[in-house]
Each structure stands twice: as structure tokens, then as C-alpha cells.
Design an enzyme around this catalytic site. Structure first.
Site, PDB file in Angstrom:
ATOM      1  N   CYS A  50       0.852  -1.197   0.000  1.00  0.00           N
ATOM      2  CA  CYS A  50       0.000   0.000   0.000  1.00  0.00           C
ATOM      3  C   CYS A  50       0.880   1.236   0.000  1.00  0.00           C
ATOM      4  CB  CYS A  50      -0.922   0.003   1.224  1.00  0.00           C
ATOM      5  SG  CYS A  50      -2.004   1.451   1.295  1.00  0.00           S
ATOM      6  N   CYS A  85      -0.332   3.938   2.893  1.00  0.00           N
ATOM      7  CA  CYS A  85       0.054   3.646   4.282  1.00  0.00           C
ATOM      8  C   CYS A  85       1.514   3.236   4.400  1.00  0.00           C
ATOM      9  CB  CYS A  85      -0.836   2.538   4.852  1.00  0.00           C
ATOM     10  SG  CYS A  85      -2.589   2.960   4.880  1.00  0.00           S
ATOM     11  N   HIS A 144      -7.049  -1.564   1.893  1.00  0.00           N
ATOM     12  CA  HIS A 144      -7.091  -0.143   2.226  1.00  0.00           C
ATOM     13  C   HIS A 144      -8.507   0.380   2.022  1.00  0.00           C
ATOM     14  CE1 HIS A 144      -5.207   3.843   2.806  1.00  0.00           C
ATOM     15  NE2 HIS A 144      -6.193   4.256   2.024  1.00  0.00           N
ATOM     16  N   CYS A 145      -9.048   1.023   3.049  1.00  0.00           N
ATOM     17  CA  CYS A 145     -10.375   1.643   2.966  1.00  0.00           C
ATOM     18  C   CYS A 145     -10.210   3.126   2.653  1.00  0.00           C
ATOM     19  CB  CYS A 145     -11.142   1.449   4.278  1.00  0.00           C
ATOM     20  SG  CYS A 145     -12.761   2.261   4.277  1.00  0.00           S
ATOM     21  N   CYS A 179     -12.137   5.350   5.388  1.00  0.00           N
ATOM     22  CA  CYS A 179     -11.445   5.455   6.677  1.00  0.00           C
ATOM     23  C   CYS A 179     -10.009   5.950   6.517  1.00  0.00           C
ATOM     24  CB  CYS A 179     -11.419   4.097   7.383  1.00  0.00           C
ATOM     25  SG  CYS A 179     -13.054   3.472   7.805  1.00  0.00           S
ATOM     26  N   CYS A 212      -5.448   1.114   6.205  1.00  0.00           N
ATOM     27  CA  CYS A 212      -5.519  -0.303   5.879  1.00  0.00           C
ATOM     28  C   CYS A 212      -6.199  -1.031   7.041  1.00  0.00           C
ATOM     29  CB  CYS A 212      -4.120  -0.877   5.642  1.00  0.00           C
ATOM     30  SG  CYS A 212      -3.447  -0.471   4.012  1.00  0.00           S
ATOM     31  N   HIS A 215     -17.053  -1.292   3.880  1.00  0.00           N
ATOM     32  CA  HIS A 215     -17.359  -0.096   4.677  1.00  0.00           C
ATOM     33  C   HIS A 215     -18.867   0.093   4.665  1.00  0.00           C
ATOM     34  CE1 HIS A 215     -16.339   3.760   6.622  1.00  0.00           C
ATOM     35  NE2 HIS A 215     -17.487   4.142   6.081  1.00  0.00           N
ATOM     36  N   CYS A 216     -19.475   0.087   5.853  1.00  0.00           N
ATOM     37  CA  CYS A 216     -20.934   0.147   5.965  1.00  0.00           C
ATOM     38  C   CYS A 216     -21.377   1.541   6.397  1.00  0.00           C
ATOM     39  CB  CYS A 216     -21.420  -0.894   6.967  1.00  0.00           C
ATOM     40  SG  CYS A 216     -23.224  -0.891   7.161  1.00  0.00           S
ATOM     41  N   CYS A 232     -15.901   0.811   9.249  1.00  0.00           N
ATOM     42  CA  CYS A 232     -15.385  -0.234   8.379  1.00  0.00           C
ATOM     43  C   CYS A 232     -15.577  -1.570   9.088  1.00  0.00           C
ATOM     44  CB  CYS A 232     -13.906   0.013   8.103  1.00  0.00           C
ATOM     45  SG  CYS A 232     -13.377  -0.625   6.514  1.00  0.00           S
TER      46      CYS A 232
END
Length: 332
Positions: free
Chosen positions: A125, A128, A138-139, A142, A145, A152-153, A159
Site C-alpha cells: 500500500c 500507508c 485499504h479503505c 477510513c 488499511c 465499509h458500511c 469499516c
């Protein structure tokens, strides 16, 4: 700069809107069921007490699991997966791809990493500055990682990953139970209001609308909960269901499938008495996971044949294929 900071602040505030909506609906349903149904509509004291006791048990479990899903922070990879300052400086100052490749291989040699990207690259990544552990992604929402990221909700503004996936599943289950119990106990009185056997106008509105909302949420949650039950039975995340994890021998959607019972234990743990409670009981630390076969447990990045697997994975016959090509791909 100030504008960008203001937009980020607005984005954070708006992200809580779905959570506020769910909270308001739940609070209204509590009022409608306890006050308008049990205290106003029901006349039998025994029935009132029975309805209220069962309702509050389900309600507490439902709210508890939702709280844990929302406020349990996603787990990030340990520091050992991050590039050290010296490695980062050496990597960024190096212009030759083959030398950069060797730097990442040297770092990965010390880590329990078994999966690759789709083209056989080391899962790195660039945001990060770390080598991703297995099942870590990775989100972008957010901006981190997340270990064993599922998705993601927006409804929990969080996450869903290794740290709270059990809580999320229990939240779906108790949401279904909450809606089903309300619908089952309210239905009889909806019929009485509909046939004018009961005439309280204010309570009639709340009770009728309570049944409608309960059935609507039940139908929508039923499919989502069923899908996640299927994922758990196969030991897959939502991301892995759409894109199979890649091992030494290529993509394999069943790479982490250990069998139905062991798959359940990966999420809920071995102590069955804790399965239905929103407490931490999942197996492992989120950085490494047992794999289906010995071949898939073989780490293509470890030139010294050092392995970190468990559950029957031993160090024998774990050869390293020196001819395997590794490309560097920056994943986000």
C-alpha cells in the site's frame, strides 16, 4: 487549504446521518411498542408483562450489537508491516525497478505474508507505506488499511473487518429477531384496529405503522443476513467474494475455507457460550489466517523457507520457487 479542511469536516458530519436515522427509528419503535401497544392497547396484565420482558431482552441485545458495530475501531496492521524509515528512504531513492523489487522481497521475508495481487505482485500500500497482511485492504473512506476488511458500511459509519465482523453479524441477526418479534406480536392488534374492534386513534397509527416498518426492515435485512451467513460458511469476506484471493498457484476463492465448523470458529471462536454475545471471541489476531491446503500455505516471498502458519501447517516441504517472478504494484 481551509476549504478542503471544511469539506472534510462536513463529510465526517454527514457520515453520521444514516446512524442518526437508524437511532431515531429504533427510539420511535421502542415508544410505539412499549407505550402505545403494551401500556395503552393491551388490557391483560399477564400479556403486558410477558410482551415487555421478551421485548426488552431482544432490544438490549439489538442495541448492544449495534453499538459495538458502530464504535469498535477497525484494527490496523502492526508496525512490523510498515516500512522502517531506512527502508522507506532506500526504496524511494532507488530508481531501478529490480532493486525496488528486491527491497520489498527483503521486507516481506520477515513477515507472515502468503497472498499476492492479481498479477503476482507483493501487496504493497503506497498510501500507508506498508506490506499488507493477508486479507487486509485499504479503505478509502477510513483512509487506512483494515485487517480482514469486509466492507465499509454507511449504516454503522464504520469499516467492518476483523475487529467487529462478529458484532456486525450479531447486529443483523438481532435486528431480524427484533423486527420479527414486533411483527408477530403486533399483527393481532393491527387486525383489531383494521376491523374497528379497537378505536384508539393515536395508538392505531403507531401500531399500524410499527407493523409496516418491522416487515419492511425484516425483508431487507433477511437477504443481507443470509448473504453474510453464506460468506461465513465459506470463510470469505465480501471483497473476497467479488475478487478471489491470489495464492502461489493463482486465485482460489476457497483458499481460506477450512470446513463449516472451523469457518464458524474463525469468526465466533471456540467457546460456544460466547457466540451470541457481542464480546471479542474471534480466533487469531487478524494478521495471519490458516489456509485450506499445505500448498496454499506456502509463502512465495520467503526465500529462507520460514513459515508462520498454524493449524497443522508445518515447516516441512515448504520450498521456495526461485524462478517465480514478482512485480511491484502499489495498491490502494
Amino acid at each position: 487549504m481551509a476549504l478542503a479542511r471544511g469539506l472534510r469536516c462536513c463529510q465526517r458530519v454527514l457520515a453520521w446521518v444514516p446512524v442518526v436515522i437508524i437511532t431515531l427509528v429504533v427510539l420511535w419503535s421502542y415508544y410505539a411498542y412499549v407505550c402505545e401497544l403494551c401500556l395503552v392497547t393491551l388490557t391483560n396484565p399477564v400479556e403486558q408483562v410477558a410482551y415487555l420482558i421478551v421485548f426488552h431482552v431482544i432490544f438490549v441485545l439489538f442495541v448492544w450489537t449495534y453499538w459495538k458495530s458502530v464504535f469498535t475501531l477497525p484494527l490496523q496492521p502492526d508496525k512490523k508491516f510498515h516500512m522502517s524509515y531506512a527502508d522507506k528512504e532506500r526504496y524511494e531513492n532507488e530508481e531501478r525497478p529490480e532493486v525496488q523489487r528486491q527491497i520489498l522481497v527483503e521486507i516481506a521475508r520477515k513477515l507472515p505474508v502468503y497472498t499476492r495481487t492479481g498479477n503476482g505482485a507483493i501487496r504493497f500500500c503506497d498510501r500507508c507505506q506498508l506490506i499488507k497482511p493477508d486479507r487486509c485492504h485499504h479503505c478509502s473512506v477510513c483512509a487506512m488499511c483494515v485487517l480482514k476488511m469486509d466492507h465499509h458500511c454507511p449504516w454503522v459509519n464504520n469499516c467492518v473487518g476483523f475487529s467487529n465482523y462478529k458484532f456486525f453479524l450479531l447486529f443483523l441477526m438481532y435486528s431480524l429477531l427484533y423486527c420479527m418479534y414486533i411483527a408477530a406480536t403486533v399483527f393481532k392488534y393491527v387486525i383489531k384496529y383494521w376491523t374497528d374492534e379497537l378505536t384508539n386513534g393515536r395508538s392505531k397509527f403507531h401500531v399500524l405503522f410499527l407493523l409496516f416498518v418491522a416487515v419492511m426492515f425484516f425483508l431487507s435485512l433477511m437477504f443481507l443476513f443470509g448473504y453474510h451467513c453464506w460468506l461465513v460458511s465459506r470463510n470469505r469476506s465480501t471483497l473476497e467474494a467479488f475478487s478471489a484471493p491470489v495464492f502461489q498457484n493463482g486465485p482460489d476463492k476457497n483458499g481460506f475455507n477450512l470446513g463449516f465448523v472451523k469457518n464458524l470458529q474463525q469468526v465466533f471462536g471456540e467457546e460456544k457460550k460466547l457466540w451470541l454475545l457481542p464480546v471479542v471471541s474471534s480466533k487469531g489476531d487478524g494478521h495471519s489466517f490458516p489456509m485450506r491446503t499445505l500448498c496454499e500455505a506456502q509463502n512465495p516471498l520467503l526465500a529462507n523457507e520460514e513459515h508462520w502458519g498454524d493449524d497443522g501447517l508445518d515447516e516441512e516441504n515448504h520450498g521456495y520457487h526461485e524462478g517465480s517472478s514478482l512485480a511491484i504494484e502499489m495498491e490502494t
